[in-house]
Design a protein around this motif. Structure first.
Motif, PDB file in Angstrom:
ATOM      1  N   LEU A 174      18.517 -21.193  24.147  1.00  0.00           N
ATOM      2  CA  LEU A 174      19.860 -21.004  23.617  1.00  0.00           C
ATOM      3  C   LEU A 174      20.567 -22.348  23.613  1.00  0.00           C
ATOM      4  O   LEU A 174      20.642 -23.027  24.638  1.00  0.00           O
TER       5      LEU A 174
ATOM      6  N   THR B   2      23.146 -24.896  24.165  1.00  0.00           N
ATOM      7  CA  THR B   2      24.304 -24.904  25.066  1.00  0.00           C
ATOM      8  C   THR B   2      25.267 -26.039  24.744  1.00  0.00           C
ATOM      9  O   THR B   2      26.141 -26.352  25.542  1.00  0.00           O
TER      10      THR B   2
ATOM     11  N   ALA C  83      18.171 -12.625  24.058  1.00  0.00           N
ATOM     12  CA  ALA C  83      19.547 -12.982  23.718  1.00  0.00           C
ATOM     13  C   ALA C  83      19.537 -13.833  22.461  1.00  0.00           C
ATOM     14  O   ALA C  83      18.661 -14.683  22.274  1.00  0.00           O
TER      15      ALA C  83
ATOM     16  N   ARG D  68      22.176 -16.210  19.945  1.00  0.00           N
ATOM     17  CA  ARG D  68      23.478 -16.869  19.898  1.00  0.00           C
ATOM     18  C   ARG D  68      23.725 -17.480  18.519  1.00  0.00           C
ATOM     19  O   ARG D  68      22.844 -18.066  17.912  1.00  0.00           O
TER      20      ARG D  68
ATOM     21  N   THR E 164      25.301 -20.426  17.149  1.00  0.00           N
ATOM     22  CA  THR E 164      25.753 -21.728  17.627  1.00  0.00           C
ATOM     23  C   THR E 164      26.514 -22.504  16.566  1.00  0.00           C
ATOM     24  O   THR E 164      26.936 -23.629  16.817  1.00  0.00           O
TER      25      THR E 164
ATOM     26  N   VAL F  13      25.688 -10.542  16.017  1.00  0.00           N
ATOM     27  CA  VAL F  13      26.187 -11.831  16.489  1.00  0.00           C
ATOM     28  C   VAL F  13      27.271 -12.259  15.511  1.00  0.00           C
ATOM     29  O   VAL F  13      26.985 -12.644  14.384  1.00  0.00           O
TER      30      VAL F  13
ATOM     31  N   GLN G 226      29.202 -17.046  20.059  1.00  0.00           N
ATOM     32  CA  GLN G 226      28.977 -15.783  20.748  1.00  0.00           C
ATOM     33  C   GLN G 226      27.489 -15.525  20.939  1.00  0.00           C
ATOM     34  O   GLN G 226      26.659 -15.888  20.112  1.00  0.00           O
ATOM     35  N   THR G 227      27.141 -14.860  22.047  1.00  0.00           N
ATOM     36  CA  THR G 227      25.782 -14.424  22.333  1.00  0.00           C
ATOM     37  C   THR G 227      25.762 -12.913  22.463  1.00  0.00           C
ATOM     38  O   THR G 227      26.689 -12.323  23.002  1.00  0.00           O
TER      39      THR G 227
ATOM     40  N   ASP H  29      27.111 -10.954  26.820  1.00  0.00           N
ATOM     41  CA  ASP H  29      27.019 -12.264  26.180  1.00  0.00           C
ATOM     42  C   ASP H  29      25.956 -13.157  26.821  1.00  0.00           C
ATOM     43  O   ASP H  29      25.913 -14.355  26.571  1.00  0.00           O
ATOM     44  N   GLY H  30      25.070 -12.574  27.659  1.00  0.00           N
ATOM     45  CA  GLY H  30      23.941 -13.311  28.181  1.00  0.00           C
ATOM     46  C   GLY H  30      24.170 -14.030  29.488  1.00  0.00           C
ATOM     47  O   GLY H  30      23.226 -14.550  30.083  1.00  0.00           O
TER      48      GLY H  30
END
Length: 438
Positions: A39, A41, A243, A245, A247, A277, A282-283, A346-347
């Motif tokens: 994911l 970050t 999960a 996301r 991004t 999503v 948001q995840t 949301d993970g």
């Protein structure tokens, strides 16, 4: 806003025959935890593609970027508040704390009855939208006051210092990008003994400023599997937790379609598939349930290529189910050793026994260091099995099997209070493996 469709498709790859790979039965059975994917970050909320609010006060003007791409439902609520002449305009910043925060947005503060200030504005029916990357971590963060889950109304707070105690209680909707000195000056307004201004501190006018062109770039998707190889016996179901996301800087707006292939008796379904999503950053957490045919041979592996697809972006994970032998389920009064992780929708992890999950991808936030594997009596009781430990999952899991459960708020901490660690009103998701029982 132009809609962007979103589809979730599963493509079955060719089975792999790897020989006998049974785990065996017995008092202790453990299968390796093998995360996969990543994911992103590096997310930062954008300001250039979001609308702005101008607050004109007795102390000057503030400009607030409203995170419409990140929290669209909250931003829509703020839009309605700003356009209602009797809600924000001609009210006061009804409570101020020097260099800490200023509070406003209460319609009752438009009169001179100080005892009523701060008691109004909670008659709205809202759903709190908490974004994992929008935190009260710096001066100028603007959020709606929410005294209980899904209780946000018209009152808001502007922070003047980091205020982590407000995270996951007050939904953040914006940030002061111009005029923070105005808010700081308001915080020094002379007050009574309850920090209510004795004079001034008026919010006189509220206007919208349209976002600049061009439009925001398209969404970007990434995915993470908490354990990408699961073991199941013939006729049973392997359960994966994943999960996804968004991004990118813009909303993924549309519907999600699920395409599931059923090849040679294998089947798959998605848990939480109705969740899309949606907003930037948001995840959403999903469960993938793979059904193994009754006649599958031990050692067979089948890999599903799970693709999450938007109109202009997609991401994939390869998730494997291996046919093998598992131990027997625990029985009443057994003590079991667990490997588990509990995450929000949301993970973000709120509880875990596994150091493997303590990384940027899972965004662990409560346990540091993580809990150690523990023996828990199988029969739940208030003393031995609290609601952050997935009792029903423990009772149905076979030794060495990984199971996934989505626990609704009313079956966890309830919907009416925040409770321990702000878990009230939240969907809780668990991945559990029972490694031993005695």
């Amino acid at each position: 806003m132009r809609g962007r469709g979103f589809a979730l498709a599963l493509v079955v790859l060719v089975p792999v025959f790897a020989g006998c790979a049974g785990t065996g039965a017995g008092p202790s059975t453990e299968n390796p935890i093998e995360p996969c994917g990543q994911l992103d970050t590096s997310f930062e909320p954008t300001t250039e593609h979001n609308p702005r609010l101008r607050f004109e006060t007795t102390n000057g003007t503030m400009t607030i970027v409203v995170y419409g791409q990140q929290v669209p439902f909250t931003a829509g609520h703020v839009n309605r508040l700003a356009q209602q002449e009797d809600t924000w305009e001609d009210t006061r910043f009804h409570q101020v704390f020097p260099d800490e925060a200023v509070f406003g947005g209460d319609p009752r503060s438009s009169n001179d009855d100080r005892d009523a200030w701060g008691s109004g504005g909670y008659h709205f029916n809202t759903v709190d939208e908490h974004h994992q990357f929008l935190r009260h971590d710096e001066p100028g963060i603007v959020s709606l006051l929410s005294p209980q889950p899904n209780g946000a109304g018209s009152q808001f707070v502007i922070t003047l210092s980091p205020s982590p105690s407000l995270d996951d209680r007050n939904p953040v909707f914006g940030k002061v990008v111009e005029g923070l000195d105005t808010a700081r000056e308001l915080s020094y307004t002379p007050t009574d003994d309850r920090n209510r201004p004795l004079y001034g501190a008026h919010l006189e006018n509220v206007t919208w400023i349209d976002p600049p062109e061009p439009a925001a770039p398209p969404p970007e998707l990434s995915a993470y599997g908490y354990d990408c190889t699961e073991v199941a016996e013939p006729g049973d179901t392997a359960e994966h937790l994943i999960a996804v996301r968004n991004t990118g800087p813009s909303i993924l707006d549309g519907t999600m379609e699920t395409s599931l292939d059923d090849v040679e008796g294998w089947g798959a379904t998605i848990t939480n598939a109705e969740q899309v999503v949606v907003s930037s950053g948001q995840t959403v957490v999903y469960g993938l349930n793979v059904t193994v045919p009754e006649d599958a041979e031990t050692g067979t592996e089948k890999t599903f290529d799970v693709t999450f697809r938007g109109e202009e972006s997609s991401t994939s994970l390869e998730l494997t189910t291996r046919v093998g032998e598992l131990g027997q389920p625990a029985v009443d009064q057994d003590k079991v050793h667990l490997r588990y992780i509990g995450v929000l929708e949301d993970g973000r992890a709120f509880d875990t026994t596994e150091t493997i999950y303590v990384d940027e991808a899972s965004l662990t936030w409560f346990k540091d260091p993580p809990a150690q594997p523990q023996a828990i009596p199988l029969s739940p009781s208030p003393e031995t099995l609290n609601k952050t430990q997935p009792g029903d999952l423990i009772q149905r899991a076979r030794l060495g099997e990984t199971v996934v459960g989505f626990i609704a708020p009313e079956d966890a901490y309830g919907r009416q209070a925040y409770g321990e660690n702000n878990l009230g009103g939240r969907l809780l998701v668990f991945q559990v493996q029972v490694t031993s029982a005695r």
